[in-house]
Enzyme design. Structure first.
Site, PDB file in Angstrom:
ATOM      1  N   TYR A  26       0.828  -1.206   0.000  1.00 11.73           N
ATOM      2  CA  TYR A  26       0.000   0.000   0.000  1.00 11.73           C
ATOM      3  C   TYR A  26       0.862   1.255   0.000  1.00 11.73           C
ATOM      4  O   TYR A  26       0.618   2.201  -0.750  1.00 11.73           O
ATOM      5  CB  TYR A  26      -0.925  -0.001   1.215  1.00 11.73           C
ATOM      6  CG  TYR A  26      -1.724   1.278   1.361  1.00 11.73           C
ATOM      7  CD1 TYR A  26      -2.906   1.465   0.646  1.00 11.73           C
ATOM      8  CD2 TYR A  26      -1.282   2.302   2.192  1.00 11.73           C
ATOM      9  CE1 TYR A  26      -3.627   2.646   0.763  1.00 11.73           C
ATOM     10  CE2 TYR A  26      -2.001   3.479   2.316  1.00 11.73           C
ATOM     11  CZ  TYR A  26      -3.171   3.649   1.599  1.00 11.73           C
ATOM     12  OH  TYR A  26      -3.870   4.828   1.718  1.00 11.73           O
ATOM     13  N   SER A 108      -3.502  12.892   7.817  1.00  8.93           N
ATOM     14  CA  SER A 108      -4.477  12.517   6.792  1.00  8.93           C
ATOM     15  C   SER A 108      -5.873  12.329   7.387  1.00  8.93           C
ATOM     16  O   SER A 108      -6.020  11.915   8.547  1.00  8.93           O
ATOM     17  CB  SER A 108      -4.044  11.210   6.123  1.00  8.93           C
ATOM     18  OG  SER A 108      -5.044  10.711   5.252  1.00  8.93           O
ATOM     19  N   GLN A 128      -5.288  17.251   6.645  1.00  4.10           N
ATOM     20  CA  GLN A 128      -5.645  17.078   5.237  1.00  4.10           C
ATOM     21  C   GLN A 128      -7.073  16.563   5.136  1.00  4.10           C
ATOM     22  O   GLN A 128      -7.471  15.633   5.847  1.00  4.10           O
ATOM     23  CB  GLN A 128      -4.676  16.088   4.569  1.00  4.10           C
ATOM     24  CG  GLN A 128      -5.022  15.697   3.151  1.00  4.10           C
ATOM     25  CD  GLN A 128      -5.923  14.472   3.090  1.00  4.10           C
ATOM     26  OE1 GLN A 128      -5.902  13.618   3.971  1.00  4.10           O
ATOM     27  NE2 GLN A 128      -6.725  14.389   2.057  1.00  4.10           N
ATOM     28  N   TYR A 130     -10.362  15.313   2.521  1.00  2.81           N
ATOM     29  CA  TYR A 130     -10.905  14.882   1.231  1.00  2.81           C
ATOM     30  C   TYR A 130     -12.321  15.423   1.052  1.00  2.81           C
ATOM     31  O   TYR A 130     -12.991  15.806   2.021  1.00  2.81           O
ATOM     32  CB  TYR A 130     -10.966  13.354   1.152  1.00  2.81           C
ATOM     33  CG  TYR A 130      -9.637  12.672   0.987  1.00  2.81           C
ATOM     34  CD1 TYR A 130      -8.899  12.825  -0.172  1.00  2.81           C
ATOM     35  CD2 TYR A 130      -9.132  11.847   1.992  1.00  2.81           C
ATOM     36  CE1 TYR A 130      -7.678  12.182  -0.332  1.00  2.81           C
ATOM     37  CE2 TYR A 130      -7.903  11.202   1.839  1.00  2.81           C
ATOM     38  CZ  TYR A 130      -7.191  11.378   0.676  1.00  2.81           C
ATOM     39  OH  TYR A 130      -5.984  10.745   0.510  1.00  2.81           O
ATOM     40  N   THR A 156      -7.342  18.065  -0.413  1.00  2.00           N
ATOM     41  CA  THR A 156      -6.922  17.240  -1.548  1.00  2.00           C
ATOM     42  C   THR A 156      -8.038  17.148  -2.582  1.00  2.00           C
ATOM     43  O   THR A 156      -9.160  16.740  -2.259  1.00  2.00           O
ATOM     44  CB  THR A 156      -6.530  15.830  -1.070  1.00  2.00           C
ATOM     45  OG1 THR A 156      -5.404  15.940  -0.189  1.00  2.00           O
ATOM     46  CG2 THR A 156      -6.156  14.934  -2.235  1.00  2.00           C
ATOM     47  N   ARG A 165      -5.356   0.384  -8.060  1.00  2.00           N
ATOM     48  CA  ARG A 165      -4.091   0.039  -7.426  1.00  2.00           C
ATOM     49  C   ARG A 165      -3.984  -1.477  -7.325  1.00  2.00           C
ATOM     50  O   ARG A 165      -4.504  -2.106  -6.403  1.00  2.00           O
ATOM     51  CB  ARG A 165      -3.998   0.720  -6.058  1.00  2.00           C
ATOM     52  CG  ARG A 165      -4.110   2.237  -6.195  1.00  2.00           C
ATOM     53  CD  ARG A 165      -4.262   2.956  -4.874  1.00  2.00           C
ATOM     54  NE  ARG A 165      -4.588   4.367  -5.087  1.00  2.00           N
ATOM     55  CZ  ARG A 165      -4.880   5.227  -4.131  1.00  2.00           C
ATOM     56  NH1 ARG A 165      -4.898   4.811  -2.862  1.00  2.00           N
ATOM     57  NH2 ARG A 165      -5.158   6.478  -4.420  1.00  2.00           N
ATOM     58  N   LYS A 255      -4.210  20.629  -2.584  1.00  2.00           N
ATOM     59  CA  LYS A 255      -3.245  19.605  -2.975  1.00  2.00           C
ATOM     60  C   LYS A 255      -3.776  18.773  -4.137  1.00  2.00           C
ATOM     61  O   LYS A 255      -4.938  18.352  -4.133  1.00  2.00           O
ATOM     62  CB  LYS A 255      -2.960  18.689  -1.784  1.00  2.00           C
ATOM     63  CG  LYS A 255      -1.933  17.593  -2.048  1.00  2.00           C
ATOM     64  CD  LYS A 255      -1.691  16.777  -0.785  1.00  2.00           C
ATOM     65  CE  LYS A 255      -0.600  15.752  -0.966  1.00  2.00           C
ATOM     66  NZ  LYS A 255      -0.999  14.651  -1.874  1.00  2.00           N
ATOM     67  N   HIS A 279      -0.457  12.838  -6.475  1.00  2.00           N
ATOM     68  CA  HIS A 279      -0.852  11.875  -5.432  1.00  2.00           C
ATOM     69  C   HIS A 279       0.139  10.714  -5.349  1.00  2.00           C
ATOM     70  O   HIS A 279      -0.228   9.556  -5.119  1.00  2.00           O
ATOM     71  CB  HIS A 279      -2.260  11.341  -5.705  1.00  2.00           C
ATOM     72  CG  HIS A 279      -3.053  11.072  -4.464  1.00  2.00           C
ATOM     73  ND1 HIS A 279      -3.994  11.946  -3.988  1.00  2.00           N
ATOM     74  CD2 HIS A 279      -3.057  10.025  -3.582  1.00  2.00           C
ATOM     75  CE1 HIS A 279      -4.545  11.458  -2.886  1.00  2.00           C
ATOM     76  NE2 HIS A 279      -3.985  10.299  -2.617  1.00  2.00           N
ATOM     77  N   ARG A 282      -0.452   7.605  -7.513  1.00  2.00           N
ATOM     78  CA  ARG A 282      -1.466   6.661  -7.065  1.00  2.00           C
ATOM     79  C   ARG A 282      -2.838   6.919  -7.686  1.00  2.00           C
ATOM     80  O   ARG A 282      -3.800   6.236  -7.357  1.00  2.00           O
ATOM     81  CB  ARG A 282      -1.574   6.713  -5.541  1.00  2.00           C
ATOM     82  CG  ARG A 282      -0.307   6.268  -4.851  1.00  2.00           C
ATOM     83  CD  ARG A 282      -0.278   6.647  -3.383  1.00  2.00           C
ATOM     84  NE  ARG A 282      -1.277   5.952  -2.595  1.00  2.00           N
ATOM     85  CZ  ARG A 282      -1.160   4.689  -2.169  1.00  2.00           C
ATOM     86  NH1 ARG A 282      -0.084   3.985  -2.466  1.00  2.00           N
ATOM     87  NH2 ARG A 282      -2.096   4.137  -1.439  1.00  2.00           N
TER      88      ARG A 282
END
Length: 373
Positions: A26, A108, A128, A130, A156, A165, A255, A279, A282
């Site tokens: 990860y 995060s 951070q 989302y 972000t 992924r 970001k 990112h 990713r």
């Protein structure tokens, strides 16, 4: 006897010996064929620097100021989801090491430790955020961050939906549901008995702390990641940034920007700063690196907002490379998690000392004596 740590690559090798496969994959992985992941590193390596000689470089000063905050060097520990699982209550260790080194740590949304737990260390931190479908929950996170004394908000914007992924599917972190996924992860944990005891047992609860109130602190990590994947909001627009700006009174950084038009739009919507980032390779495989994107963004918004960058930074030399392209400061992601997996808070402290020493040497060899000049 293990070899001494000389570079971030040494931390990575040590982390791979300590972490279960699903965690190291990860942390290390990118999306699709991981071309952008490699491009981040290669494009930085191809930046040429002007070596200068016969300058008095006996004293090299890496100090700077970022959004009104004094920094010992132009480095920020980047937000990394579930990165705190690399060590026992990992984010609390990382934030203490960052504070001691005089640099910011950014927590995060999907950290192992909650905002309040990190704040309880007494160390300053950034947060951070989302864009989630549940705007009420987003507002709650903003309120919690403000109440905890968070200095800077990092919003972000490059994750309307997670990139593909493949490593995470193969390791069983995602894709495998129910008992089968759990069994795969348990087998990987048992192969790392030190992590199993120190983190898996003594570091409980193994959750995404900021989401525990929604999902439950006893839920397996796969349930948290599944919920998150379903709740990123693909309908987000610049109006959402304006909404966040109306609620957040402190410095606000956006970001995940790679295009100068997007950088300009972010500033127009109220951003104080931009992080040029893909990112960590990713999200969109094939996207340009921060090194490739920086010059056009700097040309467009220099003087209008603080400009930071991340992606592929592995040394103090890389910090200087991005600075030559116009970055005011640089975020470091994967290396701090590798360092923490290697030796906890002491490992992160060692990494930051290494980065600073490398930066000082790079500055001296290019004839620079003061970052802030």
């Amino acid at each position: 006897m293990a070899d001494p740590i000389a570079s971030t690559d040494d931390f990575r090798r040590a982390a791979r010996r300590r972490l279960p496969r699903f965690l190291i994959d990860y942390i290390d992985g990118g999306s699709y064929g991981e071309h952008t992941l490699r491009r981040n590193i290669n494009d930085l390596a191809n930046i040429s620097l002007d070596q200068r000689v016969m300058r008095d470089v006996r004293k090299v000063d890496t100090r700077t100021e970022l959004l009104g905050e004094p920094l010992a060097m132009p480095v920020v520990l980047a937000p990394i989801g579930i990165g705190g699982l690399a060590a026992r209550r990992g984010e609390t260790q990382a934030v203490r090491a960052a504070a001691a080194a005089g640099v910011p740590f950014c927590l995060s949304t999907v950290a192992a430790c909650a905002i309040e737990e990190v704040a309880a260390t007494g160390a300053p931190f950034w947060f951070q955020l989302y864009t989630l479908k549940d705007r009420v929950f987003m507002a709650t996170l903003l309120d919690r961050a403000e109440a905890a004394g968070c200095r800077v908000l990092v919003y972000t914007v490059d994750l309307p939906r997670p990139g593909a992924r493949y490593r995470d599917v193969r390791s069983g972190l995602t894709g495998s549901t129910g008992m089968m996924g759990e069994l795969r992860r348990v087998a990987q944990v048992l192969a790392r008995p030190h992590w199993a005891w120190n983190v898996g047992v003594r570091g409980r609860p193994l959750t995404l702390g900021n989401l525990a109130g929604l999902i439950g602190s006893d839920a397996p990590i796969g349930d948290f990641l599944g919920w998150l994947g379903r709740n990123f909001d693909p309908g987000a627009t610049w109006d959402d940034l304006a909404w966040i700006r109306s609620r957040w009174k402190g410095p606000l950084i956006v970001k995940g920007v790679l295009h100068p038009d997007d950088a300009e739009a972010a500033v127009a919507a109220g951003a104080d700063g931009i992080i040029v980032s893909n990112h960590g390779g990713r999200q969109l495989d094939g996207a340009v690196s921060a090194a490739a994107a920086l010059p056009s963004i700097v040309e467009r918004i220099a003087g209008k907002a603080t400009i930071l960058a991340d992606g592929g930074v592995r040394s103090g030399l890389d910090v200087l490379r991005l600075h030559t392209l116009g970055a005011d400061a640089v975020l470091i992601g994967r290396p701090w998690v590798w360092a923490m997996a290697t030796d906890g808070e002491a490992g992160v402290a060692q990494l930051l000392a290494l980065i600073r020493a490398e930066l000082e040497t790079a500055m001296a060899l290019t004839g620079r004596t003061c970052w802030a000049a």
